[in-house]
Design a protein around this motif. Structure first.
Motif, mmCIF file in Angstrom:
data_model
loop_
_atom_site.group_PDB
_atom_site.id
_atom_site.type_symbol
_atom_site.label_atom_id
_atom_site.label_comp_id
_atom_site.label_asym_id
_atom_site.label_seq_id
_atom_site.Cartn_x
_atom_site.Cartn_y
_atom_site.Cartn_z
ATOM 1 N N VAL A 35 0.920 -1.085 -0.051
ATOM 2 C CA VAL A 35 -0.054 0.119 0.075
ATOM 3 C C VAL A 35 0.702 1.328 0.007
ATOM 4 C CG1 VAL A 35 -1.834 1.364 1.463
ATOM 5 C CG2 VAL A 35 -1.828 -1.203 0.960
ATOM 6 N N LYS A 36 1.923 1.286 0.812
ATOM 7 C CA LYS A 36 2.879 2.539 0.936
ATOM 8 C C LYS A 36 3.586 2.706 -0.422
ATOM 9 C CE LYS A 36 6.447 4.219 3.917
ATOM 10 N NZ LYS A 36 7.661 3.664 4.990
ATOM 11 N N HIS A 37 3.995 1.417 -1.201
ATOM 12 C CA HIS A 37 4.448 1.368 -2.014
ATOM 13 C C HIS A 37 3.828 2.409 -3.276
ATOM 14 C CE1 HIS A 37 7.206 0.445 -5.707
ATOM 15 N NE2 HIS A 37 5.896 -0.092 -6.312
ATOM 16 N N LEU A 38 2.592 1.899 -3.325
ATOM 17 C CA LEU A 38 1.776 2.367 -4.389
ATOM 18 C C LEU A 38 1.103 3.914 -4.115
ATOM 19 C CD1 LEU A 38 -0.822 -0.529 -5.432
ATOM 20 C CD2 LEU A 38 1.073 0.493 -6.945
ATOM 21 N N ALA A 39 1.349 4.243 -2.717
ATOM 22 C CA ALA A 39 0.783 5.739 -2.566
ATOM 23 C C ALA A 39 2.142 6.453 -3.121
ATOM 24 C CB ALA A 39 0.851 5.859 -1.104
ATOM 25 N N GLY A 40 3.431 6.001 -3.041
ATOM 26 C CA GLY A 40 4.499 6.663 -3.482
ATOM 27 C C GLY A 40 4.438 6.568 -4.791
ATOM 28 N N ALA A 41 4.280 5.601 -5.578
ATOM 29 C CA ALA A 41 4.222 5.615 -7.133
ATOM 30 C C ALA A 41 3.437 6.488 -7.521
ATOM 31 C CB ALA A 41 4.041 3.989 -7.472
ATOM 32 N N GLU A 42 1.956 6.757 -7.168
ATOM 33 C CA GLU A 42 0.922 7.364 -7.581
ATOM 34 C C GLU A 42 1.385 8.815 -7.428
ATOM 35 O OE1 GLU A 42 -3.091 6.831 -7.489
ATOM 36 O OE2 GLU A 42 -3.017 4.822 -7.569
ATOM 37 N N ALA A 43 1.999 9.281 -6.213
ATOM 38 C CA ALA A 43 2.259 10.616 -6.079
ATOM 39 C C ALA A 43 3.530 11.072 -6.837
ATOM 40 C CB ALA A 43 2.897 10.465 -4.502
ATOM 41 N N ALA A 44 4.297 10.371 -7.225
ATOM 42 C CA ALA A 44 5.212 10.479 -8.340
ATOM 43 C C ALA A 44 4.951 10.622 -9.741
ATOM 44 C CB ALA A 44 6.467 9.509 -7.942
ATOM 45 N N TYR A 45 4.391 9.638 -10.023
ATOM 46 C CA TYR A 45 3.837 9.533 -11.647
ATOM 47 C C TYR A 45 2.761 10.732 -11.874
ATOM 48 C CZ TYR A 45 6.710 5.391 -12.953
ATOM 49 O OH TYR A 45 7.703 4.590 -13.173
ATOM 50 N N PHE A 46 1.957 10.652 -10.690
ATOM 51 C CA PHE A 46 0.795 11.752 -11.371
ATOM 52 C C PHE A 46 0.915 12.815 -10.755
ATOM 53 C CE2 PHE A 46 -1.569 7.259 -11.682
ATOM 54 C CZ PHE A 46 -1.580 7.554 -13.198
ATOM 55 N N GLY A 47 1.941 13.053 -9.749
ATOM 56 C CA GLY A 47 2.087 14.378 -9.105
ATOM 57 C C GLY A 47 3.267 15.032 -9.562
ATOM 58 N N ALA A 48 4.487 14.607 -8.996
ATOM 59 C CA ALA A 48 5.785 15.240 -9.416
ATOM 60 C C ALA A 48 5.949 15.292 -10.956
ATOM 61 C CB ALA A 48 6.914 14.507 -8.827
ATOM 62 N N ALA A 49 5.707 14.093 -11.594
ATOM 63 C CA ALA A 49 5.861 14.195 -12.975
ATOM 64 C C ALA A 49 5.162 15.242 -13.849
ATOM 65 C CB ALA A 49 5.449 12.779 -13.711
ATOM 66 N N PHE A 50 4.224 15.903 -13.200
ATOM 67 C CA PHE A 50 3.263 16.761 -14.126
ATOM 68 C C PHE A 50 3.590 18.042 -13.296
ATOM 69 C CE2 PHE A 50 1.670 12.912 -15.818
ATOM 70 C CZ PHE A 50 1.704 13.139 -16.810
ATOM 71 N N ALA A 89 -3.166 10.120 -2.115
ATOM 72 C CA ALA A 89 -2.563 10.013 -3.112
ATOM 73 C C ALA A 89 -3.305 9.621 -4.456
ATOM 74 C CB ALA A 89 -1.300 9.048 -2.846
ATOM 75 N N TRP A 90 -4.266 8.706 -4.308
ATOM 76 C CA TRP A 90 -5.015 8.279 -5.424
ATOM 77 C C TRP A 90 -6.161 9.520 -5.895
ATOM 78 C CZ3 TRP A 90 -7.222 3.406 -2.593
ATOM 79 C CH2 TRP A 90 -8.686 3.758 -2.297
ATOM 80 N N THR A 96 -5.470 14.740 -11.085
ATOM 81 C CA THR A 96 -4.429 15.003 -12.419
ATOM 82 C C THR A 96 -4.718 14.370 -13.686
ATOM 83 O OG1 THR A 96 -2.455 15.095 -10.914
ATOM 84 C CG2 THR A 96 -1.944 14.510 -13.371
ATOM 85 N N ILE A 97 -5.372 13.138 -13.580
ATOM 86 C CA ILE A 97 -5.923 12.470 -14.606
ATOM 87 C C ILE A 97 -7.230 13.031 -15.307
ATOM 88 C CG2 ILE A 97 -7.216 10.339 -15.347
ATOM 89 C CD1 ILE A 97 -5.517 8.970 -13.388
ATOM 90 N N GLU A 98 -7.795 13.687 -14.306
ATOM 91 C CA GLU A 98 -9.210 14.475 -14.772
ATOM 92 C C GLU A 98 -8.686 15.756 -15.410
ATOM 93 O OE1 GLU A 98 -11.794 14.562 -11.434
ATOM 94 O OE2 GLU A 98 -11.876 12.687 -11.445
ATOM 95 N N SER A 99 -7.673 16.429 -14.925
ATOM 96 C CA SER A 99 -7.529 17.895 -15.423
ATOM 97 C C SER A 99 -6.503 17.927 -16.797
ATOM 98 C CB SER A 99 -6.865 18.672 -14.316
ATOM 99 O OG SER A 99 -5.555 18.206 -13.918
ATOM 100 N N LEU A 100 -5.769 16.865 -16.914
ATOM 101 C CA LEU A 100 -4.749 16.758 -18.104
ATOM 102 C C LEU A 100 -5.212 15.973 -19.149
ATOM 103 C CD1 LEU A 100 -1.663 16.560 -16.203
ATOM 104 C CD2 LEU A 100 -2.677 18.627 -17.073
#
Length: 182
Positions: A35-50, A89-90, A96-100
């Motif tokens: 769970v913690k790993h996926l929180a970080g992955a979503e934060a990075a891929y859909f947050g920081a990446a954009f 995170a989700w 992010t998914i909805e706005s871009l």
């Protein structure tokens, strides 16, 4: 992806703090760590990446946390904190998914900083989330025998514990027979 997110959280239900943190594989795979790993992955891929930073700890970006820090929970991190982190995170990811547009380009943080479209990142994260939900299926079964996509779900073959034990024994016999050759 939402279905797999919820399945992953269901795998924590009814377990002790020890069981959600217990390393069940030689590499330490555990339910709360997934769970913690996926929180970080979503934060990075859909947050920081954009350029949409997520308000939370750096969980897995190289150089910002110890190796594998995202794959386990410290004694000071509660289950509730990590579940809340994942839900936040989700929600951030969904915004992010909805706005871009799907062709929006982001830069993956850490590593080589590759540029990828939102579409490509979305496909990757759907696969990643389902992959780890599958890991959670196996880990939960090893902990207490609970199986399936949901509590009481019908996605497993029908059978009581005796049926499953007979089935497993049959598979063991077949594996030994195959190992001996024709």
């Amino acid at each position: 992806m939402q279905d797999a997110r919820e399945v992953l959280l269901w795998k924590l239900e009814g377990l002790s703090e020890y069981d959600v943190r217990r390393p069940m594989t030689p590499t330490g795979t555990n339910l709360l760590g997934l769970v913690k790993h996926l929180a970080g992955a979503e934060a990075a891929y859909f947050g920081a990446a954009f350029g949409r930073p997520f308000d939370g700890p750096p969980l897995w970006i190289a150089g910002e946390a110890e190796p594998n820090a995202d794959m386990w929970a410290t004694a000071d991190e509660t289950r509730e904190q990590i579940v809340d982190l994942y839900r936040r995170a989700w929600a951030h990811s969904d915004a992010t998914i909805e706005s871009l547009p799907l062709d929006a380009v982001g830069r993956v943080p850490g590593g080589d900083g590759r540029e990828l479209t939102l579409h490509r990142i979305l496909v990757h994260m759907i696969g990643e989330t389902h992959r780890h939900a599958g890991h959670a299926d196996v880990v939960r079964e090893l902990i207490d025998g609970a199986v399936g996509q949901r509590d009481g779900g019908g996605n497993m073959a029908p059978g009581d514990s005796a049926w499953w034990q007979n089935y497993r024994n049959r598979l063991e016999r077949v594996a030994k027979q195959a190992d001996r050759g024709p």
